[in-house]
Motif scaffolding. Structure first.
Motif, PDB file in Angstrom:
ATOM      1  N   GLN A  11     -32.062 -12.243  39.263  1.00 13.65           N
ATOM      2  CA  GLN A  11     -32.740 -13.542  39.253  1.00 13.65           C
ATOM      3  C   GLN A  11     -31.780 -14.557  39.855  1.00 13.65           C
ATOM      4  O   GLN A  11     -30.783 -14.916  39.231  1.00 13.65           O
TER       5      GLN A  11
ATOM      6  N   VAL B 254     -32.405  -5.936  37.833  1.00 14.34           N
ATOM      7  CA  VAL B 254     -33.286  -7.027  38.234  1.00 14.34           C
ATOM      8  C   VAL B 254     -32.405  -8.239  38.463  1.00 14.34           C
ATOM      9  O   VAL B 254     -31.627  -8.617  37.579  1.00 14.34           O
TER      10      VAL B 254
ATOM     11  N   LYS C 177     -41.040   0.036  38.178  1.00 10.97           N
ATOM     12  CA  LYS C 177     -40.447  -1.075  38.913  1.00 10.97           C
ATOM     13  C   LYS C 177     -41.017  -2.418  38.453  1.00 10.97           C
ATOM     14  O   LYS C 177     -40.293  -3.366  38.190  1.00 10.97           O
ATOM     15  N   ASP C 178     -42.329  -2.451  38.343  1.00 14.22           N
ATOM     16  CA  ASP C 178     -42.979  -3.712  37.979  1.00 14.22           C
ATOM     17  C   ASP C 178     -42.634  -4.127  36.548  1.00 14.22           C
ATOM     18  O   ASP C 178     -42.388  -5.291  36.266  1.00 14.22           O
TER      19      ASP C 178
ATOM     20  N   PRO D  85     -37.835 -12.842  40.640  1.00 16.20           N
ATOM     21  CA  PRO D  85     -36.866 -11.768  40.414  1.00 16.20           C
ATOM     22  C   PRO D  85     -37.036 -10.630  41.418  1.00 16.20           C
ATOM     23  O   PRO D  85     -38.127 -10.395  41.923  1.00 16.20           O
ATOM     24  N   GLU D  86     -35.914  -9.960  41.705  1.00 15.19           N
ATOM     25  CA  GLU D  86     -35.968  -8.829  42.636  1.00 15.19           C
ATOM     26  C   GLU D  86     -35.423  -7.580  41.955  1.00 15.19           C
ATOM     27  O   GLU D  86     -34.431  -7.639  41.236  1.00 15.19           O
ATOM     28  N   PHE D  87     -36.049  -6.458  42.220  1.00 12.85           N
ATOM     29  CA  PHE D  87     -35.676  -5.191  41.592  1.00 12.85           C
ATOM     30  C   PHE D  87     -34.901  -4.330  42.578  1.00 12.85           C
ATOM     31  O   PHE D  87     -35.265  -4.218  43.741  1.00 12.85           O
TER      32      PHE D  87
ATOM     33  N   ASN E  35     -37.335 -10.699  34.449  1.00 17.70           N
ATOM     34  CA  ASN E  35     -37.855 -12.050  34.637  1.00 17.70           C
ATOM     35  C   ASN E  35     -37.874 -12.814  33.316  1.00 17.70           C
ATOM     36  O   ASN E  35     -37.383 -13.937  33.206  1.00 17.70           O
TER      37      ASN E  35
ATOM     38  N   SER F 173     -46.935 -10.194  38.565  1.00 18.26           N
ATOM     39  CA  SER F 173     -46.587  -8.944  37.903  1.00 18.26           C
ATOM     40  C   SER F 173     -47.841  -8.132  37.568  1.00 18.26           C
ATOM     41  O   SER F 173     -48.700  -8.578  36.810  1.00 18.26           O
TER      42      SER F 173
ATOM     43  N   SER G  17     -39.040  -5.310  36.337  1.00 21.16           N
ATOM     44  CA  SER G  17     -38.945  -6.638  36.961  1.00 21.16           C
ATOM     45  C   SER G  17     -39.415  -7.721  35.996  1.00 21.16           C
ATOM     46  O   SER G  17     -38.815  -8.788  35.894  1.00 21.16           O
TER      47      SER G  17
END
Lengths: 121, 202
Positions: free
Chosen positions: B66, B64, B108-109, B139-141, B116, A12, B112
């Motif tokens: 998971q 997000v 986005k980050d 995890p995916e966004f 997460n 991240s 996420s």
């Protein structure tokens, strides 16, 4: 005294940025390296035999996890501090960190959680 | 039609409520604000009901996902916000770290990472209470229309009624921001999970 060095390993960007800011505000002279996976971190280790603090995420893309990397670091950097900084707060993960003798920090990162790690180095 | 007994439903609500308490605490730590949980905060709904969900149908959302695997069964957990709220949340999270005009770069980050942290906390608590082992993936966004995300992410759309969604919503104090958490698990897994607390009480 030589300059201290930290390596932040986390996929991240935001968390890397936060940890970097907390360290650099507390220890402005430290050199801070970053890697977005444990594999990437592993590949840059030969260039940096002098890392004092490792901040490792557990779950990242790639072939090895943060704890897998910690195992490698334990033998290569016996005097460095290793902290697992993770959202995966299951007992299995905590216990493996404990068995390895490394610190465990639950995400989200805050200055209150990170600064005590710096003071012991 | 699959159904849960009253006791199973109650036990499942309690499992998720306990897990969610920890997740709310983390979320409030991240955005330095108090999270209000709506209680009762959990519904078991069918996929069809989920698609028509009042506050989300036809809306642009960020989510997000998971994915997880383990004794509990294989499934997905989703944290979901309205698109319009997501930037506000990221601002609250990042305000001490970057200039306000840079916040959008991290949307986005940052979301996420929030997903997460929150979804892992819930899954970790479920694992702890049930003694089940759960492995979480990265995890995916996603961002887009709610229905499309829900449809596209559901791996078992052909199995009628086999998927239930556990729905939880929470609200940030003083803000018109709502977050939603969905769990997609097959019915047998949900049924097993609901029996965990009941077994412990025996």
């Amino acid at each position: 005294m030589s300059q201290k060095k930290a390596l932040i390993v986390d996929d991240s960007t935001v968390t890397r940025l936060m940890i970097r800011k907390i360290i650099s505000e507390n220890q402005p002279n430290w050199e801070i390296l970053e890697a977005e996976s444990a594999d990437k971190a592993k590949s840059i280790l030969p260039d940096h035999p002098d890392i004092d603090l490792f901040s490792l995420d557990q779950n990242m893309p790639g072939t090895i996890s943060g704890l897998d990397l910690a195992e490698i670091l334990k033998s290569n950097y016996p005097n460095s501090k290793i902290v697992l900084v993770t959202a995966n707060i299951q007992d299995a993960i905590k216990n493996r960190a404990k068995d390895l003798g490394i610190d465990f920090v639950e995400k989200p990162v805050t200055p209150e959680k990170i600064i005590p790690m710096l003071e012991k180095i | 039609m699959n159904y849960l007994t009253e006791l199973e439903r109650d036990s499942l609500c309690e499992l998720f409520n306990i897990s969610l308490g920890g997740a709310a605490k983390l979320m409030s730590e991240m955005i330095s604000d108090e999270i209000l949980l709506t209680v009762p905060s959990l519904k078991l709904i069918t996929e069809a009901e989920a698609k028509n969900f009042e506050n989300l149908a036809n809306k642009d959302v960020c989510t997000v996902e998971q994915k997880f695997v383990g004794d509990i069964g294989n499934g997905s957990a989703f944290l979901l916000f309205h698109k319009s709220a997501s930037l506000e949340i990221v601002k609250m999270m990042m305000k001490d770290y970057v200039a306000l005009n840079e916040v959008s770069q991290f949307e986005k980050d940052a979301l996420s990472e929030i997903g997460n942290i929150i979804l892992n906390a819930i899954l970790s608590n479920l694992a702890k209470m049930s003694n089940y082992k759960i492995e979480t993936q990265i995890p995916e966004f996603f961002s887009g229309k709610y229905e499309e995300l829900l449809l596209n992410r559901n791996p078992n759309t052909n199995e009628d009624n086999s998927i239930l969604l556990v729905f939880i919503d929470y609200q940030l104090k003083g803000k018109e921001i709502k977050g939603y958490i969905f769990f997609i698990l097959n019915f047998d897994s949900i049924k097993n999970l609901s029996r965990v607390l009941i077994e412990k009480l025996k």
